[in-house]
Design a protein around this motif. Structure first.
Motif, PDB file in Angstrom:
ATOM      1  N   LEU A   1      35.362  36.817  31.872  1.00 27.89           N
ATOM      2  CA  LEU A   1      36.242  36.915  33.046  1.00 27.89           C
ATOM      3  C   LEU A   1      35.476  37.385  34.277  1.00 27.89           C
ATOM      4  O   LEU A   1      35.694  36.885  35.384  1.00 27.89           O
ATOM      5  CB  LEU A   1      37.404  37.869  32.753  1.00 27.89           C
ATOM      6  CG  LEU A   1      38.472  37.371  31.785  1.00 27.89           C
ATOM      7  CD1 LEU A   1      39.485  38.473  31.496  1.00 27.89           C
ATOM      8  CD2 LEU A   1      39.159  36.132  32.328  1.00 27.89           C
ATOM      9  N   ALA A   2      34.579  38.333  34.091  1.00 32.61           N
ATOM     10  CA  ALA A   2      33.781  38.819  35.222  1.00 32.61           C
ATOM     11  C   ALA A   2      32.889  37.708  35.773  1.00 32.61           C
ATOM     12  O   ALA A   2      32.750  37.565  36.996  1.00 32.61           O
ATOM     13  CB  ALA A   2      32.945  40.027  34.790  1.00 32.61           C
ATOM     14  N   LEU A   3      32.297  36.919  34.882  1.00 32.10           N
ATOM     15  CA  LEU A   3      31.475  35.794  35.332  1.00 32.10           C
ATOM     16  C   LEU A   3      32.305  34.766  36.095  1.00 32.10           C
ATOM     17  O   LEU A   3      31.886  34.278  37.149  1.00 32.10           O
ATOM     18  CB  LEU A   3      30.778  35.133  34.147  1.00 32.10           C
ATOM     19  CG  LEU A   3      29.586  35.891  33.565  1.00 32.10           C
ATOM     20  CD1 LEU A   3      29.115  35.226  32.272  1.00 32.10           C
ATOM     21  CD2 LEU A   3      28.460  35.946  34.583  1.00 32.10           C
ATOM     22  N   VAL A   4      33.463  34.413  35.564  1.00 32.81           N
ATOM     23  CA  VAL A   4      34.346  33.471  36.254  1.00 32.81           C
ATOM     24  C   VAL A   4      34.733  34.030  37.617  1.00 32.81           C
ATOM     25  O   VAL A   4      34.725  33.311  38.629  1.00 32.81           O
ATOM     26  CB  VAL A   4      35.597  33.156  35.400  1.00 32.81           C
ATOM     27  CG1 VAL A   4      36.657  32.425  36.214  1.00 32.81           C
ATOM     28  CG2 VAL A   4      35.220  32.364  34.164  1.00 32.81           C
ATOM     29  N   ASN A   5      35.059  35.320  37.659  1.00 38.97           N
ATOM     30  CA  ASN A   5      35.441  35.958  38.909  1.00 38.97           C
ATOM     31  C   ASN A   5      34.316  35.866  39.943  1.00 38.97           C
ATOM     32  O   ASN A   5      34.535  35.457  41.088  1.00 38.97           O
ATOM     33  CB  ASN A   5      35.804  37.402  38.642  1.00 38.97           C
ATOM     34  CG  ASN A   5      36.355  38.131  39.861  1.00 38.97           C
ATOM     35  OD1 ASN A   5      36.735  39.275  39.766  1.00 38.97           O
ATOM     36  ND2 ASN A   5      36.413  37.499  41.014  1.00 38.97           N
ATOM     37  N   VAL A   6      33.117  36.226  39.543  1.00 41.50           N
ATOM     38  CA  VAL A   6      31.986  36.236  40.474  1.00 41.50           C
ATOM     39  C   VAL A   6      31.608  34.821  40.907  1.00 41.50           C
ATOM     40  O   VAL A   6      31.293  34.589  42.081  1.00 41.50           O
ATOM     41  CB  VAL A   6      30.778  36.957  39.842  1.00 41.50           C
ATOM     42  CG1 VAL A   6      29.523  36.775  40.664  1.00 41.50           C
ATOM     43  CG2 VAL A   6      31.087  38.436  39.660  1.00 41.50           C
ATOM     44  N   LEU A   7      31.681  33.863  39.996  1.00 32.77           N
ATOM     45  CA  LEU A   7      31.284  32.491  40.331  1.00 32.77           C
ATOM     46  C   LEU A   7      32.372  31.730  41.085  1.00 32.77           C
ATOM     47  O   LEU A   7      32.062  30.935  41.980  1.00 32.77           O
ATOM     48  CB  LEU A   7      30.894  31.734  39.059  1.00 32.77           C
ATOM     49  CG  LEU A   7      29.665  32.269  38.320  1.00 32.77           C
ATOM     50  CD1 LEU A   7      29.474  31.529  37.002  1.00 32.77           C
ATOM     51  CD2 LEU A   7      28.423  32.168  39.188  1.00 32.77           C
ATOM     52  N   ALA A   8      33.628  31.940  40.737  1.00 33.99           N
ATOM     53  CA  ALA A   8      34.701  31.147  41.332  1.00 33.99           C
ATOM     54  C   ALA A   8      35.280  31.779  42.598  1.00 33.99           C
ATOM     55  O   ALA A   8      35.546  31.076  43.577  1.00 33.99           O
ATOM     56  CB  ALA A   8      35.816  30.931  40.309  1.00 33.99           C
TER      57      ALA A   8
END
Length: 90
Positions: free
Chosen positions: A34-41
């Motif tokens: 979720l953190a990766l999706v948040n930072v990338l999206a």
């Protein structure tokens, strides 16, 4: 094969510890994703902290139930044994 009550209690406690370890692993994997999706999206809007926080509270209570409940259970068993001894004396 019949196992002693102590064996059954130990087995149950080990199973609870394994359950907590699985819960922790899933928490870490999902929230990292979720953190990766948040930072990338949506790097301009940080929203991944909310599931991290909410689920973290659940994980905290799970850990408390697993690691702090067992001493209380042993204490309760000692109290029951003391009561049984008192009743035998009467």
């Amino acid at each position: 094969m019949e196992h002693s009550p102590a064996y059954r209690d130990a087995r149950r406690h080990v199973e609870r510890k394994i359950g907590f370890a699985i819960h922790l692993a899933v928490y870490l994997l999902v929230n990292t994703g979720l953190a990766l999706v948040n930072v990338l999206a949506t790097p301009d809007r940080i929203w991944a902290v909310w599931p991290l926080f909410g689920w973290g509270i659940g994980l905290l209570f799970h850990g408390i139930a697993v690691f702090l409940h067992a001493p209380g259970a042993a204490w309760k068993e000692r109290m029951i044994e003391n009561e049984l001894k008192k009743q035998k004396k009467q």
